[in-house]
Design a protein around this motif. Structure first.
Motif, short mmCIF file in Angstrom:
data_model
loop_
_atom_site.label_atom_id
_atom_site.label_comp_id
_atom_site.label_asym_id
_atom_site.label_seq_id
_atom_site.Cartn_x
_atom_site.Cartn_y
_atom_site.Cartn_z
N ASN A 1 -2.88 -27.58 2.46
CA ASN A 1 -2.34 -27.72 4.14
C ASN A 1 -2.83 -28.90 4.47
O ASN A 1 -2.06 -29.46 5.50
N THR B 1 0.54 -13.91 -0.90
CA THR B 1 1.14 -14.55 0.60
C THR B 1 -0.28 -14.92 1.17
O THR B 1 -0.54 -15.61 2.16
N GLU C 1 -2.14 -18.51 0.10
CA GLU C 1 -1.18 -19.70 0.69
C GLU C 1 0.08 -19.22 0.63
O GLU C 1 0.78 -19.19 -0.47
N GLY D 1 2.96 -20.88 1.28
CA GLY D 1 3.67 -22.26 1.03
C GLY D 1 4.06 -21.98 -0.60
O GLY D 1 5.15 -22.38 -0.83
N GLY E 1 5.03 -24.82 10.36
CA GLY E 1 3.82 -24.36 9.35
C GLY E 1 4.49 -24.50 8.05
O GLY E 1 5.42 -25.37 7.81
N ASN E 2 4.00 -23.82 7.15
CA ASN E 2 4.67 -23.63 5.83
C ASN E 2 4.15 -25.14 5.19
O ASN E 2 5.14 -25.85 4.50
N LEU F 1 1.02 -11.47 5.59
CA LEU F 1 0.42 -12.29 6.61
C LEU F 1 -0.23 -11.37 7.75
O LEU F 1 -1.34 -11.39 8.07
N ARG G 1 -3.67 -21.29 10.93
CA ARG G 1 -2.76 -21.53 9.77
C ARG G 1 -1.76 -20.27 9.70
O ARG G 1 -0.56 -20.58 9.40
N GLU H 1 2.50 -20.03 10.36
CA GLU H 1 3.11 -19.31 9.43
C GLU H 1 3.87 -18.29 9.88
O GLU H 1 5.16 -17.85 9.29
N LEU I 1 8.07 -18.14 10.15
CA LEU I 1 8.87 -18.55 9.24
C LEU I 1 9.93 -17.57 8.92
O LEU I 1 11.04 -17.73 8.57
#
Length: 544
Positions: A67, A125, A128, A130, A262-263, A309, A412, A416, A419
């Motif tokens: 990130n 998840t 990370e 992404g 984010g992401n 998350l 972070r 995220e 999203l």
């Protein structure tokens, strides 16, 4: 020590060196109830191995690195050749490789595959998010590709492979492949029927040439993409390989990478097609019908991703408050903080229970379960993804000022958190899809009512909420203006039913009281204060 002004005390150790899966009781219990007993030992072993890896300091460091150094677009090589490549930090490749190796793209046709993958996706998840985008796209491409059996036979083994091959070369030469998608355009967004990209037939066997653009291309470093374009017969789905069979690059012109909230470890691009070779997937004019299976699968991943998350945010908050002391006692023992943590834990468990139930419906594959998915997936996607941001922000607040500092990892998660609500169809799209299912597919509502009917009489607040929902469903005139309200109620009643059936009494009671019975406020931490809240918080505590 000379010059020392203080000693460090009353600071919790970082939450590392723990099993992300094994310490999540809501998740482990969901796997136990939804998997065939013959599959449990293997599933436990694999998920715990992934959970220990996910909770390691090494992977947390890689996630931070991926990130901190976001992807970079390389349009040309040093000699001036157009290459359109995306350059990632090495940590990104390490993480993506671990996700592929964990089977996050290989659920279809595997006994209990969707439940096992859903649990792994929820765990991953938390490392990370992404990397979850290409993993999700690759997994979800399978039902769309099956509209063309020859294409499915060619590509499915590559997509299900547990080998991550990052090199751009013909797919037939690779041990594994990833998929992305490019559906929306700048003038239409979710209204894909407004797309202007043109597909010109080249031959009778389904080959076309594409000209146009895509405003959002997910995972642009992938080996293949599902794309919507206007063919002579109407909006159609196509497979666009990144590299052609002879090793040359298919015209796939990356214009820029999106600078996202984010992401940030994951690349999202704008792309131009200029004589781009493609294969038709499904019939001409049936593009939306062809990709709908992919869309449903990615929407379920949005639910699972948001549940992951939430779980990580709650785990961090409970961990911090279990060790941090203030005003003479641990924060977790303070009645008001305990109320906040319990409220967050209940929301997290409800999201996990719902996501895993829908994954089990995929594994079942029966007609009634497919009907349930048609209604429950958009309702769950609408509600769970919207609850993610307030949960994560409140969890960050539990850490005080520490939660606003990047090193804590919470910022972070905060970036995220919106999203999944925005991607794969934002809130209004999901709510209207709920209405569409109610109007066009009466079996979907029948399956939903059978599901919630299994707890009739078990909780008076749940019964009252179900009765109120039936009253609202009885009048679909002018429903568009209240479609969000309807989607919310459908999701809440289904979550309440699942918790009453499967969760400990204190969790189900808190949910039904606050979410269905009106005995809670608009903010978290407004549950009725009872002794049972301590058990709710303890259940959510990650054991480090």
């Amino acid at each position: 020590m000379a010059g020392s002004t203080h000693t460090v005390s009353n600071q919790p150790e970082p939450l590392t060196g723990y099993d992300v899966y094994g310490t999540d009781r809501a998740l482990t219990e969901a796997v136990e109830r939804h998997l065939d007993p013959d599959l449990l030992d293997e599933a436990r072993a694999g998920l715990s191995a992934l959970g220990r890896s996910a909770g390691s300091a090494q992977l947390q460091e890689w996630a931070a690195q991926a990130n901190e150094v976001p992807p970079r677009l390389r349009t040309y090589d040093r000699y001036g050749h157009r290459i359109d490549e995306v350059e990632f930090h090495p940590a990104w490749h390490r993480l993506l490789g671990k996700g592929v190796a964990a089977g996050l793209t290989s659920a279809w046709g595997r006994p209990g595959g969707h439940v096992r993958r859903a649990a792994a996706f929820l765990v991953w998840t938390q490392v990370e998010a992404g990397t979850c985008c290409p993993l999700s796209m690759t997994h979800a491409a399978v039902p769309a590709l099956r509209a063309e059996p020859d294409l499915a036979a060619e590509w499915e083994p590559r997509l299900a492979s547990r080998i991550y091959d990052r090199e751009l070369r013909p797919a037939r030469l690779k041990a594994g492949a990833l998929f992305g998608m490019a559906m929306t355009e700048k003038q239409g967004g979710s209204d894909v029927r407004a797309n202007t990209t043109v597909a010109r037939p080249l031959a009778e066997d389904g080959e076309y040439e594409l000209t146009g653009h895509k405003w959002f291309c997910s995972a642009p470093m992938s080996d293949g993409f599902l794309v919507l374009a206007q063919a002579p017969g109407g909006l159609t789905c196509f497979l666009v390989p990144r590299v052609l069979e002879d090793g040359t690059r298919n015209p796939f012109l990356l214009q820029r990478l999106k600078d996202k909230l984010g992401n940030r470890s994951n690349a999202s691009a704008e792309v131009e097609f200029a004589g781009t070779w493609a294969r038709r997937v499904g019939e001409e004019g049936r593009g939306v019908a062809t990709v709908i299976g992919m869309v449903a699968a990615t929407r379920l991943d949005c639910v699972l991703g948001s549940a992951g998350l939430m779980r990580q945010a709650v785990a961090q908050a409970v961990h911090h408050c279990s060790y941090r002391e203030a005003f003479g006692a641990r924060l977790v023992d303070k009645p008001l903080m305990r109320n906040v943590l319990a409220d967050l834990a209940v929301e997290s468990e409800a999201a996990t229970a719902l996501g895993m139930r829908l994954a089990a419906a995929y594994d079942d594959g029966g007609e009634e379960e497919r009907a349930l998915l048609r209604l429950a997936v958009p309702a769950a996607k609408y509600w769970v993804t919207k609850r993610c941001t307030p949960v994560v922000v409140e969890a960050a607040e539990c850490l005080g000022g520490n939660g606003y500092v990047e090193e804590s990892g919470l910022p972070r998660l905060v970036r995220e958190s919106p999203l999944n609500s925005i991607w794969e169809g934002a809130g209004n799209v999901q709510a209207l899809d709920v209405v569409r299912a109610l109007r066009r597919e009466p079996r979907a509502l029948d399956a939903y009512l059978v599901e919630i009917g299994r707890t009739r009489g078990a909780d008076h607040r749940l019964d009252a909420a179900a009765k109120g929902l039936l009253t609202e469903l009885g009048d679909l005139e002018g429903v568009e203006g209240r479609a969000r309200r309807l989607a919310e109620r459908l999701a809440l009643v289904l979550q309440g039913s699942l918790l009453v059936r499967y969760a400990p009494a204190e969790v189900a009671d808190a949910f039904c009281g606050a979410r269905l019975g009106g005995d809670g406020g608009a903010a978290f931490g407004t549950l009725p204060s009872t002794r049972a809240l301590a058990g709710v918080v303890e259940r959510a505590r990650p054991v480090a």
